[in-house]
Each structure stands twice: as structure tokens, then as C-alpha cells.
Design a protein around this motif. Structure first.
Motif, PDB file in Angstrom:
ATOM      1  N   ARG A 330       4.180 -42.043  24.291  1.00  0.00           N
ATOM      2  CA  ARG A 330       3.782 -42.247  25.691  1.00  0.00           C
ATOM      3  C   ARG A 330       2.480 -43.055  25.810  1.00  0.00           C
ATOM      4  O   ARG A 330       1.929 -43.194  26.894  1.00  0.00           O
ATOM      5  CB  ARG A 330       3.630 -40.892  26.388  1.00  0.00           C
ATOM      6  N   ALA A 331       2.012 -43.582  24.682  1.00  0.00           N
ATOM      7  CA  ALA A 331       0.802 -44.411  24.644  1.00  0.00           C
ATOM      8  C   ALA A 331      -0.422 -43.672  25.197  1.00  0.00           C
ATOM      9  O   ALA A 331      -1.322 -44.281  25.799  1.00  0.00           O
ATOM     10  CB  ALA A 331       1.023 -45.718  25.408  1.00  0.00           C
ATOM     11  N   LEU A 332      -0.476 -42.382  24.961  1.00  0.00           N
ATOM     12  CA  LEU A 332      -1.629 -41.591  25.388  1.00  0.00           C
ATOM     13  C   LEU A 332      -2.707 -41.547  24.314  1.00  0.00           C
ATOM     14  O   LEU A 332      -3.856 -41.200  24.587  1.00  0.00           O
ATOM     15  CB  LEU A 332      -1.179 -40.175  25.768  1.00  0.00           C
ATOM     16  N   ILE A 333      -2.337 -41.859  23.078  1.00  0.00           N
ATOM     17  CA  ILE A 333      -3.299 -42.144  22.025  1.00  0.00           C
ATOM     18  C   ILE A 333      -2.824 -43.410  21.316  1.00  0.00           C
ATOM     19  O   ILE A 333      -1.638 -43.765  21.386  1.00  0.00           O
ATOM     20  CB  ILE A 333      -3.462 -40.986  21.014  1.00  0.00           C
ATOM     21  N   VAL A 334      -3.741 -44.086  20.646  1.00  0.00           N
ATOM     22  CA  VAL A 334      -3.410 -45.342  19.972  1.00  0.00           C
ATOM     23  C   VAL A 334      -2.329 -45.086  18.916  1.00  0.00           C
ATOM     24  O   VAL A 334      -2.377 -44.089  18.185  1.00  0.00           O
ATOM     25  CB  VAL A 334      -4.669 -45.950  19.330  1.00  0.00           C
ATOM     26  N   ALA A 335      -1.369 -45.991  18.825  1.00  0.00           N
ATOM     27  CA  ALA A 335      -0.176 -45.774  18.010  1.00  0.00           C
ATOM     28  C   ALA A 335      -0.466 -45.515  16.535  1.00  0.00           C
ATOM     29  O   ALA A 335       0.226 -44.727  15.891  1.00  0.00           O
ATOM     30  CB  ALA A 335       0.764 -46.983  18.142  1.00  0.00           C
ATOM     31  N   ASP A 336      -1.501 -46.151  15.983  1.00  0.00           N
ATOM     32  CA  ASP A 336      -1.778 -45.959  14.564  1.00  0.00           C
ATOM     33  C   ASP A 336      -2.997 -45.082  14.318  1.00  0.00           C
ATOM     34  O   ASP A 336      -3.555 -45.065  13.223  1.00  0.00           O
ATOM     35  CB  ASP A 336      -1.938 -47.296  13.836  1.00  0.00           C
ATOM     36  N   ALA A 337      -3.410 -44.313  15.341  1.00  0.00           N
ATOM     37  CA  ALA A 337      -4.525 -43.390  15.165  1.00  0.00           C
ATOM     38  C   ALA A 337      -4.110 -42.277  14.204  1.00  0.00           C
ATOM     39  O   ALA A 337      -3.009 -41.729  14.340  1.00  0.00           O
ATOM     40  CB  ALA A 337      -4.941 -42.782  16.481  1.00  0.00           C
ATOM     41  N   PRO A 338      -4.937 -41.941  13.212  1.00  0.00           N
ATOM     42  CA  PRO A 338      -4.595 -40.841  12.299  1.00  0.00           C
ATOM     43  C   PRO A 338      -4.522 -39.525  13.080  1.00  0.00           C
ATOM     44  O   PRO A 338      -5.369 -39.256  13.942  1.00  0.00           O
ATOM     45  CB  PRO A 338      -5.759 -40.809  11.314  1.00  0.00           C
ATOM     46  N   VAL A 339      -3.519 -38.735  12.797  1.00  0.00           N
ATOM     47  CA  VAL A 339      -3.359 -37.434  13.464  1.00  0.00           C
ATOM     48  C   VAL A 339      -3.096 -36.369  12.404  1.00  0.00           C
ATOM     49  O   VAL A 339      -2.572 -36.669  11.315  1.00  0.00           O
ATOM     50  CB  VAL A 339      -2.217 -37.456  14.509  1.00  0.00           C
TER      51      VAL A 339
END
Length: 345
Positions: A330-339
């Protein structure tokens, strides 16, 4: 599951800090007065919960936070905890204490502040802090608020010159003599992360707003530069000054001001996904930054014991991988952000 006792190494130093610490701004009476007994109960709750990293600053309550924290820590074994405070401001008696304005602190103490990033200013700030803390050592010093938003153009240029020419060498001297184990610099904005941070050689950056669950604008710039340079990051405002703890609403704050309509909507959308997956918003906010390889610790503040308990529970709560996946979809966090995926991805 993340434990408050887990440690990570700061930059190229030998210092290991717990991944979860205590931020001391609130006991300096940032948003409201805090009774002495409540401040003590809050610190005791933090200790009882296993927290062993405490961060404060001369600016927090104009000395009050350091006094309260030191009054508590001085009774405990010095080798059992880590403490950091900040340099760049010195405290002085105001010309007229009876009419002195303590703002933006709701409470705090009657001390005027003077910005000084020179060698003399750094050393005086450090020595004053030791006395307020009633400790003979601190582990870490942090260059505080050398940000264009706090100074006019000429002052900002002068302060940067002072820091680079004599302030940083003073900190290096303290580190070389083992008076401190590491030193860092506070970063409040994405602009400072990109413009100021690259010119300063430190062990870590204490990042207040630029990398949270609500904003990853620094991921490919400031945070990426830290990875490249081997500089660690401590996240000082994982709740983005409030909204990621309280959720969106009339009184929600973001960046130490009222949250914008745009930010309110974003947090409502994140909360919607969290509710769907049975995740609390504070849990997601605390655990998200720790997935980044540069981040060694998060240090949320607390003004009462119940907030300590809630924060430690949030840190250890399990979060399903599907939650992070949907935030990215849903593009609520950057797509390649580490989670912090349970599957390790």
C-alpha cells in the motif's frame, strides 16, 4: 522477539549499547509537569524492566532531566548501565530569575542556555553535566542541536566552524583518554542528515525524526551514507514525537508540533493495517527502525511507569510478516525499507 538486553556495537568503537533505552526529555517536563516521585517511579520501572541505557541532555528541562536521572543512577553500580548526555549548550543563572521564561519547557529549572560548540564550550558542558548527574563518568557525548533551525545564518556558520576546528578535537581527546567511549551528533531533519552529517566524523548519529515508521525519506540518503561510512544510528524519536504512540487524532503531534492532515491520514492508514493484523501501532513503531543495519538502539521517552511497561511490551510483541508486506504493498512504507520479518527477509 527483541530483548531489552540485546546489545549492538556502536560504529568502530568497542562500545556495545542495548537496543532499547530510555529517553530523558519527558522527565525534564516537556509536555507537562512531572512530580518528583513520579519521575523516580518511572526510572525505577525502567530499571526493573531491564533497561540499562539512559539518555539525557542539559537542554531537557534546563538541567532537570540530568538532575533526576543522576539522582537515580548514582545509587546503582556504575558498571551496570550506560549513560549519554549532550554538549553544545551550557547553563547559566538568568539575569532576572523572577521573570525568566522557561519555555518551551512546561516545567524545568530556571537556567538560561548558551550555545557553544568550541573546545571551551564542549568541555564546560561536559563538566557541568557530570556535576548535575552526580557521576564521574558518562559513556557517550552527543553534539546537540547544531541545526540551521536553531540559529540565525551567521551564528550557524560560526558554530559549525567552532565545532569542526576545536569542538570535534576536544571530543576526540576525551575519547582517546577514555573519559568517554564514543561521541555522536544529533540530527533532527532530513536536510541536516544530508547537508551537515557528511561533514562530521563521529561514531554515530542520534536521529530524532528522519527515520521512523512514518517517514523513510532518509533511507537512500542519510541512512545509506551511514552504512557506507560505518557510522551507527540511534533513533531518538521512534514515535515521531507522539503520533506513532497515540495514533491519529485531534491532539496528535508529529515533529514536536501538531500533526498535519497528510500525516494524520498516513498514520490512520498504517493503523488500519495494524488493526487488520492484530498489531499495535507502538509495537510497529518501536520494532521497525531496529531492522535497519545501521541502527543500534531506539530510545523512546516516558513520563510515567505505565509508559515504560507499555513500551517494553511493545518491543517484544510478535508482528506477523503479512503486516509489513501489506504496508509495502500500500506504499505506506518505502518498498525496500528493511523490516523485522519473522522469516528473516
Amino acid at each position: 522477539m527483541i530483548s531489552v538486553r540485546t546489545k549492538r556495537t556502536v560504529g568502530a568503537t568497542g562500545l556495545e549499547l542495548p537496543v532499547f533505552g530510555f529517553g530523558g526529555a519527558h522527565i525534564g517536563e516537556l509536555y507537562g509537569t512531572v512530580e518528583e516521585s513520579v519521575a523516580r517511579e518511572t526510572l525505577q520501572a525502567a530499571w526493573d524492566a531491564g533497561l540499562r541505557y539512559f539518555d539525557t541532555a542539559p537542554w531537557y528541562g534546563r538541567g532537570l532531566s540530568e538532575h533526576r536521572l543522576g539522582g537515580f543512577l548514582r545509587t546503582l553500580p556504575r558498571d551496570k548501565f550506560h549513560v549519554s548526555t549532550k554538549v553544545g549548550r551550557t547553563l547559566h543563572r538568568p539575569a532576572n530569575p523572577a521573570t525568566f521564561d522557561r519555555s518551551p519547557w512546561v516545567g524545568g529549572l530556571n537556567f538560561e542556555v548558551k550555545f557553544d560548540y568550541s573546545r571551551d564550550g564542549i568541555m564546560r558542558s561536559y563538566e557541568q553535566a557530570l556535576q548535575r548527574l552526580a557521576l564521574d563518568t558518562v559513556d557517550v557525548l552527543v553534539i546537540h542541536d547544531l541545526d540551521a533551525a536553531y540559529h540565525d545564518v551567521d551564528e550557524y556558520a560560526r558554530h559549525r566552524k567552532d565545532l569542526l576546528e576545536t569542538g570535534i578535537p576536544a571530543l576526540e581527546e576525551l575519547k582517546k583518554s577514555s573519559d568517554i567511549k564514543a561521541f555522536g551528533m544529533g540530527i533532527n531533519t532530513n536536510e541536516a542528515f544530508e547537508v551537515v552529517a557528511p561533514s562530521v566524523d563521529v561514531d554515530f548519529f542520534l536521529v530524532a525524526m528522519p527515520y521512523t515508521l512514518a517517514d523513510q525519506g532518509s533511507l537512500h540518503r542519510g541512512m545509506a551514507d551511514c552504512v557506507k561510512r560505518g557510522i551507527s544510528v540511534v533513533v531518538g524519536a521512534p514515535f515521531a514525537s507522539g503520533i506513532l504512540a497515540t495514533g491519529a487524532g485531534e491532539n496528535a503531534t508529529y515533529g514536536y508540533a501538531s500533526a498535519s492532515a497528510e500525516m494524520q491520514k498516513k498514520v490512520r492508514d498504517i493503523s488500519e493495517v495494524a488493526d487488520k493484523h492484530g498489531v499495535s501501532l507502538p509495537s510497529a513503531a518501536l520494532q521497525f527502525p531496529l531492522a535497519h543495519q545501521a541502527v543500534v538502539s531506539v530510545i523512546p521517552g516516558a513520563a510515567k511507569a505505565s509508559e515504560i511497561i507499555q513500551n517494553t511490551e511493545s518491543l517484544s510483541a510478535e508482528i506477523p510478516d503479512a503486516f509489513w508486506t501489506e504496508l509495502k504493498e500500500r506504499a505506506l512504507i518505502v518498498a525496500d525499507a528493511p523490516v523485522p520479518m519473522q522469516g528473516g527477509h
